[in-house]
Design a protein around this motif. Structure first.
Motif, short mmCIF file in Angstrom:
data_model
loop_
_atom_site.label_atom_id
_atom_site.label_comp_id
_atom_site.label_asym_id
_atom_site.label_seq_id
_atom_site.Cartn_x
_atom_site.Cartn_y
_atom_site.Cartn_z
N GLY A 235 -27.46 58.92 -1.93
CA GLY A 235 -28.38 60.05 -1.98
C GLY A 235 -29.66 59.73 -1.24
O GLY A 235 -29.89 58.60 -0.80
N GLU A 236 -30.50 60.73 -1.09
CA GLU A 236 -31.74 60.58 -0.32
C GLU A 236 -32.63 59.49 -0.92
O GLU A 236 -32.87 59.46 -2.13
CB GLU A 236 -32.48 61.91 -0.24
CG GLU A 236 -31.68 63.03 0.41
CD GLU A 236 -31.15 62.65 1.78
OE1 GLU A 236 -31.85 61.95 2.54
OE2 GLU A 236 -30.01 63.05 2.11
N GLY A 237 -33.11 58.61 -0.05
CA GLY A 237 -33.99 57.53 -0.47
C GLY A 237 -33.28 56.28 -0.93
O GLY A 237 -33.92 55.24 -1.13
N ARG A 238 -31.97 56.36 -1.07
CA ARG A 238 -31.20 55.22 -1.58
C ARG A 238 -30.80 54.29 -0.43
O ARG A 238 -30.58 54.72 0.71
CB ARG A 238 -29.96 55.71 -2.32
CG ARG A 238 -30.25 56.56 -3.54
CD ARG A 238 -30.45 55.74 -4.78
NE ARG A 238 -29.26 54.94 -5.06
CZ ARG A 238 -28.15 55.45 -5.62
NH1 ARG A 238 -28.08 56.74 -5.94
NH2 ARG A 238 -27.11 54.66 -5.85
N ALA A 239 -30.67 53.00 -0.75
CA ALA A 239 -30.37 52.00 0.27
C ALA A 239 -29.05 52.27 0.99
O ALA A 239 -28.99 52.20 2.22
CB ALA A 239 -30.36 50.61 -0.35
N CYS A 240 -27.99 52.56 0.25
CA CYS A 240 -26.68 52.78 0.89
C CYS A 240 -26.76 53.90 1.92
O CYS A 240 -26.30 53.76 3.06
CB CYS A 240 -25.62 53.12 -0.16
SG CYS A 240 -25.14 51.75 -1.22
#
Length: 331
Positions: A235-240
């Motif tokens: 999701g937005e902002g997540r490392a992956c």
């Protein structure tokens, strides 16, 4: 047997404040270790980093094609999403198309990590449901197999046909007999393996071809789906999500609880697995960023990489307080 090595450090005021120790392995297409740090034989629970392994029966049984699943569905089946509207709505429609509903899930409910969805629930005086669970996509995939095979509804039980198939696939691809199992946060069994076994399984995904056998085709499709739809995987902002975007869809990566991280690199036919001993995700994100940059698939100057290493620490007033750095001797 080796020991965990210092990988990531937090510095404040010119002094070392915290050190995160860990293990990491890179395997080639033959499943052999190319490079390793710490103890390659360290037995771990891969947690959500192995969701693509858990999704193999979804494709290998023919369930995915029989129920018309798209690449987006496959990406969501490998996700640890944050319960944003895009994730909740897709999982809900997926179940509806199966003739099932939220009550058929066995993952449990928790507050979404996505702020917009959390605020929507609060403003509407609603409670989170199982669709908000970060594993609802994986469980929707599980239910697709259950529906396709006509087996019982308690699909998270260890002796359920689905979990038996997952365990068999897990052991075959890691090329290890699992050292044990535990119950994951979403109630499904999580099978233990070594860091090397996990890296070996990722290298199998990395070298899989769309022209290969049934398993290789499944691996190729899952890898491609994750890399194509990074916003569904996390999701937005997540490392992956941010790091996969930064690598232009050429690499699939996945985190797991307690600071596990894996990477699938098709163009180099390499698989990576790492585990931070203290379970701190800031360290696992920094370490995977550093390894990906070192092998040349991630630009270390990209904002998504710089956000995680070296990561400047600032307080709520915006004042510089410290920095996250690689430990000397690691990479």
């Amino acid at each position: 047997m080796g020991k965990a090595i210092p990988m990531v450090e937090l510095w404040r005021g010119g002094l070392l404040e915290s050190t995160h120790l860990g293990h990491a392995v890179i395997c080639d297409e033959a499943g052999q270790i190319v490079e390793a740090w710490g103890d390659p034989g360290r037995v771990i629970f891969p947690r959500s980093s192995c969701k693509m392994l858990q999704a193999l029966p979804l494709l290998e049984t023919g369930a995915a094609d029989a129920h018309g699943l798209t690449e987006a569905h496959l990406a969501l089946s490998c996700a640890s999403h944050q319960g944003a509207a895009i994730h909740v709505e897709m999982a809900g429609k997926w179940l509806k198309d199966l003739g099932l509903g939220e009550a058929n899930l066995r993952c449990g409910a928790h507050e979404p990590l996505d702020h917009a969805e959390r605020d929507r629930l609060i403003s509407h005086h609603d409670k989170p449901c199982q669709l908000h669970n970060n594993c609802s996509g994986k469980h929707s995939g599980f239910l697709t197999v259950v529906k396709h095979l006509g087996v019982g509804p308690e699909y998270v039980e260890l002796d359920h046909p689905l979990q038996k198939a997952i365990k068999a696939s897990f052991e075959e691809v890691t090329n290890e007999t699992s050292a044990g199992w535990g119950i994951d946060g979403c109630s499904a069994p999580n099978f233990a393996c070594s860091v090397t076994g996990l890296a070996r399984s990722m290298s199998a995904f990395a070298s899989a071809s769309e022209d290969g056998n049934t398993r290789q085709k499944a691996m190729h499709r899952l890898t491609r789906a994750m890399a194509t739809y990074p916003e569904l995987v996390a999701g937005e902002g997540r490392a992956c999500t941010e790091l996969m975007r930064a690598m232009g869809g050429k690499v699939a990566i996945k985190t797991g609880a307690e600071a596990v991280f894996v990477a699938i690199i098709p163009e180099k036919k390499l698989g990576i697995a790492l585990k931070i001993e203290d379970g701190n995700s800031r360290a696992s994100e920094a370490a995977i960023t550093a390894i990906l940059a070192r092998i040349g698939v991630l630009d270390a100057a990209h904002p998504a990489a710089q956000k995680r290493l070296p990561a400047e620490q600032r307080n709520w007033r915006g004042l510089h307080t410290g920095e996250l750095r690689l430990s000397a001797g690691f990479l």
